[in-house]
Each structure stands twice: as structure tokens, then as C-alpha cells.
Design a protein around this motif. Structure first.
Motif, PDB file in Angstrom:
ATOM      1  N   LEU A  93     -60.754   0.580 123.277  1.00 23.24           N
ATOM      2  CA  LEU A  93     -60.608  -0.626 124.054  1.00 23.24           C
ATOM      3  C   LEU A  93     -60.538  -1.790 123.169  1.00 23.24           C
ATOM      4  N   GLU A  94     -61.582  -2.007 122.275  1.00 26.53           N
ATOM      5  CA  GLU A  94     -61.540  -2.981 121.140  1.00 26.53           C
ATOM      6  C   GLU A  94     -60.403  -2.777 120.109  1.00 26.53           C
ATOM      7  N   GLU A  95     -60.116  -1.621 119.535  1.00 27.36           N
ATOM      8  CA  GLU A  95     -58.945  -1.435 118.875  1.00 27.36           C
ATOM      9  C   GLU A  95     -57.497  -1.890 119.516  1.00 27.36           C
ATOM     10  N   GLU A  96     -57.317  -1.682 120.844  1.00 27.68           N
ATOM     11  CA  GLU A  96     -55.880  -1.884 121.372  1.00 27.68           C
ATOM     12  C   GLU A  96     -56.083  -3.360 121.970  1.00 27.68           C
ATOM     13  N   THR A  97     -57.049  -3.891 122.191  1.00 32.92           N
ATOM     14  CA  THR A  97     -57.063  -5.320 123.048  1.00 32.92           C
ATOM     15  C   THR A  97     -57.942  -6.249 122.350  1.00 32.92           C
ATOM     16  N   GLY A  98     -58.773  -5.985 121.498  1.00 35.08           N
ATOM     17  CA  GLY A  98     -59.687  -6.760 121.002  1.00 35.08           C
ATOM     18  C   GLY A  98     -60.976  -7.116 121.956  1.00 35.08           C
ATOM     19  N   VAL A  99     -60.898  -6.753 123.235  1.00 30.32           N
ATOM     20  CA  VAL A  99     -61.937  -6.858 124.074  1.00 30.32           C
ATOM     21  C   VAL A  99     -63.106  -5.954 123.737  1.00 30.32           C
ATOM     22  N   SER A 100     -64.218  -6.322 123.970  1.00 27.63           N
ATOM     23  CA  SER A 100     -65.261  -5.347 123.582  1.00 27.63           C
ATOM     24  C   SER A 100     -66.212  -5.201 124.670  1.00 27.63           C
ATOM     25  N   SER A 142     -53.943  -2.115 117.714  1.00 29.59           N
ATOM     26  CA  SER A 142     -53.410  -1.027 117.050  1.00 29.59           C
ATOM     27  C   SER A 142     -52.057  -0.215 117.718  1.00 29.59           C
ATOM     28  N   ASP A 143     -52.236   0.313 118.770  1.00 28.77           N
ATOM     29  CA  ASP A 143     -51.142   1.035 119.265  1.00 28.77           C
ATOM     30  C   ASP A 143     -50.300   0.193 120.497  1.00 28.77           C
ATOM     31  N   ALA A 144     -50.748  -0.951 120.841  1.00 25.19           N
ATOM     32  CA  ALA A 144     -50.161  -1.824 121.762  1.00 25.19           C
ATOM     33  C   ALA A 144     -49.179  -2.937 121.167  1.00 25.19           C
ATOM     34  N   SER A 145     -48.196  -3.162 122.254  1.00 26.53           N
ATOM     35  CA  SER A 145     -47.274  -4.129 121.939  1.00 26.53           C
ATOM     36  C   SER A 145     -47.575  -5.181 122.792  1.00 26.53           C
ATOM     37  N   ALA A 146     -48.499  -5.078 123.652  1.00 30.83           N
ATOM     38  CA  ALA A 146     -48.801  -6.295 124.725  1.00 30.83           C
ATOM     39  C   ALA A 146     -50.201  -5.768 125.357  1.00 30.83           C
ATOM     40  N   ALA A 147     -51.114  -6.931 125.751  1.00 30.81           N
ATOM     41  CA  ALA A 147     -52.273  -6.447 126.528  1.00 30.81           C
ATOM     42  C   ALA A 147     -52.352  -7.700 127.628  1.00 30.81           C
ATOM     43  N   ARG A 148     -52.665  -7.214 128.727  1.00 31.05           N
ATOM     44  CA  ARG A 148     -52.717  -8.315 129.811  1.00 31.05           C
ATOM     45  C   ARG A 148     -53.395  -7.592 131.074  1.00 31.05           C
ATOM     46  N   PHE A 149     -53.946  -8.648 131.751  1.00 36.54           N
ATOM     47  CA  PHE A 149     -54.389  -8.242 133.131  1.00 36.54           C
ATOM     48  C   PHE A 149     -53.176  -8.064 134.124  1.00 36.54           C
ATOM     49  N   TRP A 150     -53.260  -7.180 134.955  1.00 38.04           N
ATOM     50  CA  TRP A 150     -52.125  -6.971 135.841  1.00 38.04           C
ATOM     51  C   TRP A 150     -53.228  -6.706 137.372  1.00 38.04           C
ATOM     52  N   SER A 151     -52.606  -7.220 138.423  1.00 40.53           N
ATOM     53  CA  SER A 151     -52.928  -6.855 139.984  1.00 40.53           C
ATOM     54  C   SER A 151     -51.804  -5.875 140.350  1.00 40.53           C
TER      55      SER A 151
END
Length: 178
Positions: A93-100, A142-151
């Protein structure tokens, strides 16, 4: 044990031959007699659920590397040697989104096996936690081109696609705290 279908014995290099072992077709070395087990690769993922709105939103990442470039997934990946599954989910989670998140805050959502790709089988333990238990703002890593919350309704209207299995977990997580 290998993650892709074996051809040669990893110990002596002899070409493997099919053999029935424990009632299943396996690969066995005719020289040393060893069975080379082809087992799934263990993975872990985590769904961070933001319940601050009426329509719960789940943190997802868009794959930036193969397999599945451009498809959306829950943040996750391979479990490292000696790593607990929840710790792996938190690390990914932290590697792909910066969220811990503290691994102790994770609850098991489900487990699933993906259809094999190029002979590689993956088994994933999926976790879930509330956004209040996580720190940081999503930023593609790391492996992501985007990170976001979706409903679910936002995702349905977007025309985007999920990797197999992940859409079901996404929808399950969005409804988890109801």
C-alpha cells in the motif's frame, strides 16, 4: 517449488517428466526422483475505505507496469520471504500509494485465486480498513500510474476497467462497513 510450470530439475538440470503423484499430474525428475512442485505465489492487498461521504470510496491504483497496464486494482503485491501477509499488504500500500497503515489495523476481507497468466498462479489475501486508520494522501508510487479513491458509482460511470478479481473485492470493500 516454482511459480511457473517447470521444465528442468532445479537440483540436477535433468528434463522433467510427467508423473502421477498424490493423484495429480506433477513433474518429476527421472534422474534424482524429486517432484518439482508448481504452487501459487502468495500475495496480499488492502482496500482503504473512505466513509466520509454517503457513497463509500475505496483507494485503488492504476497499473503502470505489466501485467495489466492501465487496469485498476487494489494496492497489493507479492509477499516477501519471512513477511506476514498483513505486513506485506501494508508495505505494498505504501509503495504504490504513499498511504501508510499499521498492519494491526487490517481485517481480512477475503482470499482469492486468479486465473493463471503465463503459467503463474497467484493466491491473494485481501485486507480492508477504514480511511481513519491510514495516514497520507494517495500519490502513484512504484507499480502505479495513478492512485485515487473511487466509489462504485464513480467507477461505473468512468469507462475504466479492473484487473480480474479486483473489481469484486473493490465492491465488497465499499460495502464492508455497512
Amino acid at each position: 517449488m516454482v511459480s511457473r510450470p517447470p521444465t528442468f530439475c532445479p537440483d540436477c538440470g535433468t528434463r522433467l517428466e510427467p508423473a502421477t503423484v498424490d493423484g495429480r499430474e506433477r513433474e518429476r525428475c527421472p534422474a534424482c526422483g524429486d517432484v518439482v512442485w508448481h504452487n501459487p505465489v502468495p500475495c496480499a492487498s488492502v482496500a482503504i475505505v473512505d466513509r466520509s461521504r454517503a457513497d463509500a470510496r475505496v483507494l485503488c491504483v492504476e497499473r503502470g507496469v505489466p501485467p495489466g497496464v492501465g487496469e485498476w486494482t487494489l494496492p497489493g503485491g507479492h509477499i516477501e520471504i519471512g513477511e506476514e501477509p498483513a505486513a506485506a499488504a501494508a508495505r505494498e500500500l505504501e509503495e504504490e500509494t504513499g498511504v501508510s497503515v499499521d498492519p494491526g489495523a487490517l481485517e481480512i476481507l477475503s482470499a482469492s485465486a486468479m486465473a493463471p497468466r503465463d503459467g503463474k498462479h497467484v493466491m491473494t489475501v485481501h485486507y480492508v480498513t477504514d480511511r481513519a486508520d491510514a495516514d497520507g494522501e494517495p500519490l502513484a508510487g512504484s507499480d502505479a500510474s495513478a492512485a485515487r479513491f473511487w466509489s462504485p458509482s464513480e467507477f461505473d460511470a468512468s469507462g475504466e476497467t479492473f484487473r480480474p478479481v479486483h473489481e469484486e473485492r473493490f465492491r465488497e470493500a465499499a460495502a464492508y462497513f455497512d
